[in-house]
Design an enzyme around this catalytic site. Structure first.
Site, PDB file in Angstrom:
ATOM      1  N   CYS A  98      -5.689  -7.853   2.135  1.00 12.34           N
ATOM      2  CA  CYS A  98      -5.457  -8.177   0.703  1.00 12.34           C
ATOM      3  C   CYS A  98      -5.822  -9.402   0.297  1.00 12.34           C
ATOM      4  O   CYS A  98      -5.697 -10.513   0.732  1.00 12.34           O
ATOM      5  CB  CYS A  98      -3.995  -8.397   0.470  1.00 12.34           C
ATOM      6  SG  CYS A  98      -3.943  -9.075  -1.457  1.00 12.34           S
ATOM      7  N   CYS A 101      -4.220 -12.089  -2.311  1.00  9.90           N
ATOM      8  CA  CYS A 101      -2.757 -12.540  -2.176  1.00  9.90           C
ATOM      9  C   CYS A 101      -2.477 -12.131  -0.757  1.00  9.90           C
ATOM     10  O   CYS A 101      -3.244 -12.380   0.362  1.00  9.90           O
ATOM     11  CB  CYS A 101      -1.843 -12.530  -3.055  1.00  9.90           C
ATOM     12  SG  CYS A 101      -1.825 -10.806  -3.766  1.00  9.90           S
ATOM     13  N   SER A 102      -1.541 -11.252  -0.813  1.00  6.24           N
ATOM     14  CA  SER A 102      -0.589 -11.001   0.693  1.00  6.24           C
ATOM     15  C   SER A 102       0.105  -9.381   0.597  1.00  6.24           C
ATOM     16  O   SER A 102       0.840  -9.284   1.293  1.00  6.24           O
ATOM     17  CB  SER A 102       0.063 -11.958   1.313  1.00  6.24           C
ATOM     18  OG  SER A 102       1.116 -12.183  -0.065  1.00  6.24           O
ATOM     19  N   CYS A 103      -0.674  -8.495  -0.455  1.00  3.14           N
ATOM     20  CA  CYS A 103       0.001  -7.376  -0.685  1.00  3.14           C
ATOM     21  C   CYS A 103       0.025  -6.737   0.775  1.00  3.14           C
ATOM     22  O   CYS A 103      -0.996  -6.329   1.579  1.00  3.14           O
ATOM     23  CB  CYS A 103      -0.776  -6.562  -1.471  1.00  3.14           C
ATOM     24  SG  CYS A 103      -0.849  -7.171  -3.248  1.00  3.14           S
TER      25      CYS A 103
END
Lengths: 191, 221
Positions: A98, A101-103
């Site tokens: 991702c 962000c940090s999906c």
């Protein structure tokens, strides 16, 4: 870097004010975190993968609609409302990132580890996956293996179905689940 | 928006520090930040898109020098004060002397969280219009995005790719982050060739995009 004592004070102040306003309870924060520390993690994804390895019909359903297939095993929910399972084969290797962000597919893998959230991983995996996989994760792929990098930039949440290792033909599902690692379901490890 | 969070392909980063046994939280305050964010979002104090946008609005210097959960903490402070849940002065005073936390448990809130956990908080919506593109369509990612929050990574803007999958319609982050409505759109997985994106490499990068991030590729492409 901000001083740790200051960070602790800022966090405590937020919790104190939200609790004192009655917006949350004294128990709320800890109980929520405990769910992710003890109940939701890559063991769930490993169950899905092992089930797919031993059940071709399920594997077909998983690759066609991972959300519905995972619900068959009672797996799904927050931050994985729509799941996509991509299969790694001798010809095609998928890896998940991702960049914004940090999906991450929480219902099958839990919350993401530090390396997945790191700027190094987010910056480099889309640009030079062969190098990052080889040098940083020790995964050397043949030049004829096609690499697909899945950038989770919208609402679908991805995990990979790794190749089943040779020599495990006689293993049952539970034993197979024991060898499926978090990294193999992100695509940064082969088993 | 163009922001420090948009890291795909940004040069200058070194090796990934991979460690399979890293704990999920490095310190207790990180654990609390995670729990506070989940709690605040469960009771609807802010939505996911505005939470992301609050992190993206950090200055590049602050974003890069902060750890992951420090970014989350900044987003919490930004949202809770901007949305009027907490007064900035009161918060500042409390930071200088946090004292003890006085209150009572609220088990019903944890039950509410468990419902969200189980059923999710999906942002998929039904839209009347059929998707504009189909699997195999050649599409160009737009070059210019509107100001504010967006989920179109900078590295694909202006590039032509191929639709690999048509996905459900979801709430548009660009407006949802600013309380300008849900405006759901179809989404797509679009494959871009590394050679086209970076001038080298033989892989494909698949990026998930909302329909308004795409246009016809145009003549000669």
């Amino acid at each position: 870097m901000t001083d740790e004592a200051e960070l602790r004070a800022r966090v405590k102040a937020l919790e104190a004010l939200l609790v004192e306003r009655g917006l949350i309870g004294t128990d709320t924060v800890d109980r929520i975190v405990e769910v992710y520390e003890s109940e939701i993690g890559p063991l769930l994804g490993a169950r899905v993968v092992a089930h797919a390895w031993t059940n071709p019909d399920f594997k077909q359903r998983l690759l066609a609609d991972a959300t519905a297939a995972c619900w068959e095993l009672d797996i799904g929910g927050l931050q994985g409302e729509k799941l996509v399972a991509v299969e790694n084969t001798p010809e095609v290797h998928n890896v998940v990132v991702c960049t914004l962000c940090s999906c991450y597919p929480w219902p099958v893998l839990g919350i993401p580890p530090n390396w997945y959230k790191s700027p190094e991983y987010r910056a480099r995996m889309v640009a030079e996956p062969r190098v990052v996989l080889a040098e940083d994760f020790g995964v050397v792929l043949g030049e004829d293996v096609e690499i697909r990098v899945q950038d989770s930039s919208a609402e679908m949440r991805y995990f990979t179905v790794p190749q089943r290792p040779a020599g495990t033909e006689d293993w049952d599902e539970e034993r197979l689940a024991g060898i499926v690692t978090r990294e193999s379901m992100v695509g940064v490890a082969v088993l | 928006m163009d922001g420090p969070h948009d890291l795909g392909g940004v040069p200058g980063f070194g090796p990934v520090r991979f460690s399979p046994d890293d704990p999920l939280f490095g310190a207790d305050w990180e654990r609390k930040v995670f729990g506070l964010t989940m709690a605040a979002s469960t009771i609807g104090l802010f939505n996911r898109d505005e939470n992301r946008h609050a992190r993206e609005r950090m200055s590049p210097e602050a974003y890069r020098s902060s750890g992951y959960f420090e970014q989350w903490l900044v987003a919490l402070e930004t949202n809770l004060t901007e949305l009027g849940v907490l007064d900035a002065d009161v918060l500042r005073d409390r930071v200088s002397d946090p004292g003890e936390i006085r209150g009572k448990p609220r088990p019903e809130l944890f039950e509410l969280f468990q419902d969200t956990l189980e059923f999710g908080a999906s942002l998929d919506r039904t839209v009347a219009a059929p998707p504009l593109f189909e699997v195999g369509s050649r599409v160009r990612a737009v070059s210019v995005v509107r100001p504010g929050h967006t989920r179109l990574p900078a590295y694909v803007r202006g590039h032509v790719g191929v639709v690999r999958r048509v996905d459900p319609a979801f709430v548009l982050p660009d407006t949802n982050a600013h309380h300008d409505g849900e405006n759901p759109e179809h989404t797509y997985s679009v494959g871009f060739s590394a050679l086209d994106l970076w001038g080298k490499g033989d892989h494909e990068v698949r990026v998930d995009v909302w329909e308004s991030y795409l246009e016809e590729p145009g003549e000669g492409s």
